[in-house]
Design an enzyme around this catalytic site. Structure first.
Site, PDB file in Angstrom:
ATOM      1  N   ASN A 199     -27.942   8.363  -6.242  1.00  0.00           N
ATOM      2  CA  ASN A 199     -29.190   8.875  -6.817  1.00  0.00           C
ATOM      3  C   ASN A 199     -28.803   9.552  -8.132  1.00  0.00           C
ATOM      4  OD1 ASN A 199     -31.517  10.213  -7.492  1.00  0.00           O
ATOM      5  ND2 ASN A 199     -31.726  11.310  -5.533  1.00  0.00           N
ATOM      6  N   ARG A 215     -31.436   4.793  -5.705  1.00  0.00           N
ATOM      7  CA  ARG A 215     -32.799   5.245  -5.932  1.00  0.00           C
ATOM      8  C   ARG A 215     -33.165   4.832  -7.355  1.00  0.00           C
ATOM      9  NH1 ARG A 215     -34.910  11.454  -6.336  1.00  0.00           N
ATOM     10  NH2 ARG A 215     -37.114  10.942  -6.520  1.00  0.00           N
ATOM     11  N   HIS A 219     -41.839   9.724  -5.480  1.00  0.00           N
ATOM     12  CA  HIS A 219     -41.279  10.297  -4.241  1.00  0.00           C
ATOM     13  C   HIS A 219     -41.563   9.412  -3.018  1.00  0.00           C
ATOM     14  CE1 HIS A 219     -41.399  14.452  -6.313  1.00  0.00           C
ATOM     15  NE2 HIS A 219     -40.148  14.074  -6.214  1.00  0.00           N
ATOM     16  N   ARG A 244     -41.464  20.834 -15.076  1.00  0.00           N
ATOM     17  CA  ARG A 244     -42.534  19.929 -15.534  1.00  0.00           C
ATOM     18  C   ARG A 244     -43.894  20.583 -15.337  1.00  0.00           C
ATOM     19  NH1 ARG A 244     -40.722  14.900 -12.017  1.00  0.00           N
ATOM     20  NH2 ARG A 244     -38.673  15.837 -11.745  1.00  0.00           N
ATOM     21  N   GLU A 299     -33.908  11.047   1.882  1.00  0.00           N
ATOM     22  CA  GLU A 299     -34.115   9.857   1.051  1.00  0.00           C
ATOM     23  C   GLU A 299     -32.887   8.947   1.098  1.00  0.00           C
ATOM     24  OE1 GLU A 299     -35.217  12.904  -1.762  1.00  0.00           O
ATOM     25  OE2 GLU A 299     -36.623  11.518  -2.680  1.00  0.00           O
TER      26      GLU A 299
END
Ligand code: ADP
Length: 400
Positions: free
Chosen positions: A9, A100, A188, A248, A386
């Protein structure tokens, strides 16, 4: 010989990796059993890199600070990781690597085996995820350079949302823009898919209902999931939309961007930097992008940043429940969602109108179910994984 899957990732300044051992007894039936061997990361790439690895029980296997050096890029890091793994697990045989990849665009709606043609098409999507996609692809290229025969699989953060109804994907722009790919994609997705798989396995009655999953990490989003399928998401065209995040901005009136361009003298690159890196919890508080630091801070703006973070979650929760015409369960996951009883408490307090009654003690001790018995809407705490989801997809794609 240990047979393993490498999961990568890659972010702008970090490379996270996991190694899963694949037990051999049920190879060939698509049921290879995955067991985490090691999990690590190199962060601070580009400044002062720090390498750390832990085993499946969280015991540290290596921890190293490297001197700042401009040759330390993703390819360099990957070589270091590979050397470490070969020394640590002598004779380890990697059967494949899973990555990912943030954006799959309109075309790639499921994990897939990579080849040069696909990699080229994924490069064309860089403008849709400028701060993530280039790094994901850099890791893929670095693996190919290091081991050209290793099969690589991409898993997309957008894929889980692909089957949302058109109304959930649309912007109020002329329809031609939608056809050109200017639409809400949602992100996500690997995390939401993992949580949905846990619900299906452990809580099938809940999985069949109307659920909102709150993935509250440094990047944060929420997703309405009905009967295991994504219905709507707080993130849209890019990973900027929706909730307030570490750095963000989350949702913003598009008029603000025009104003910044026309009246504040910012150019497109400066606005990008402002919205991705200098806004969010960090921008409001002026203290930190890290929720732990804000919860510990007595600065009024740190408290305001937390209040706004919780406010945005409450508003998105209401909107996502509306998109499903109801709500049966709320699930918290990711760094903040899994670890901060205080943020969960505040969110649930504002969601009483949705039938949520938090069980204070279960919340404090971090139980699986944190709502009161009899709460009309149940609340759950499920750690995301994940990497395991990517490893599963990689095995599937490779027929292991
Ligand atoms: P990423 O999006 O980088 O994967 P994570 O899911 O690791 O992010 O979440 C990172 C966030 O989780 C940070 O804001 C961090 O402060 C927060 N976090 C981790 N542990 C706690 C805790 N005990 N209490 C509050 N926030 C926490």
């Amino acid at each position: 010989m240990t047979k393993a899957i490498l999961v990568l990732n890659a972010g702008s300044s970090s490379l996270k990796f996991s190694v899963f051992e694949l037990t051999t007894h049920d190879h060939g039936r698509g049921q290879g059993h995955l067991h985490l061997l090691a999990k690590g990361k190199i962060d601070g790439i580009g400044s002062t890199p720090h390498f750390s690895v832990k085993d499946h029980q969280g015991v540290s296997l290596a921890k190293e600070h490297w001197a700042a050096n401009e040759i330390i890029d993703h390819a360099y890091c990957l070589k270091e990781i590979s050397t470490f793994l070969r020394q640590q697990y002598q004779g380890i045989d990697f059967l494949g690597a899973g990555h990912r990849v943030v954006h799959g665009g309109t075309k790639y709606n499921a994990p897939l085996l990579l080849n040069p043609g696909v990699i080229k098409e994924l490069e064309d999507l860089i403008p849709l995820a400028p701060l993530h996609q280039p790094h994901n692809l850099a890791a893929i290229r670095a693996v190919a350079a290091l081991n050209p025969s290793l099969r690589q699989v991409a898993c997309f953060d957008t894929a889980f949302h692909h089957r949302q109804e058109t109304v959930a994907q649309l912007f109020g722009l002329p329809y031609a823009y939608f056809e050109r790919g200017i639409r809400r994609y949602g992100f996500h997705g690997i995390s939401y898919e993992y949580i949905s798989s846990v619900l299906k396995q452990q809580l099938p009655a809940i999985a069949a209902g109307k659920i909102v999953i709150a993935h509250l990490g440094n990047g944060a989003s929420m997703c309405a999931v009905q009967d295991g399928k994504s219905v709507a998401s707080s993130m849209g065209f890019t990973a900027l939309d929706g909730l307030l995040m570490g750095t963000r901005s989350g949702n913003l009136d598009p008029g603000v961007v025009l104003y910044l361009l026309q009246h504040e003298g910012l150019n497109a690159q400066e606005i990008e930097e402002l919205l991705y890196k200098r806004s969010g919890l960090l921008g409001i508080s002026g203290v930190s992008s890290d929720m732990r630091a804000l919860l510990d801070s007595s600065a009024p703006l740190a408290q305001l940043a937390i209040d706004y973070f919780v406010h945005r979650i409450s508003v998105e929760l209401g909107a996502l429940a509306a998109s499903m015409n109801g709500l049966d369960a709320l699930v918290f996951t990711a760094g903040i969602g899994e670890n901060s009883a205080e943020i969960r408490r505040r969110v649930c307090l504002k969601a009483q109108w949705l039938g949520i009654q938090l069980h204070q003690q279960a919340n404090e001790t971090g139980e699986l179910c944190i709502s009161q018995h009899g709460s009309r809407t149940s609340v759950w705490l499920i750690p995301t994984d994940e990497e395991l989801m990517i490893a599963r997809h990689t095995c599937e794609q490779l027929g292991l």
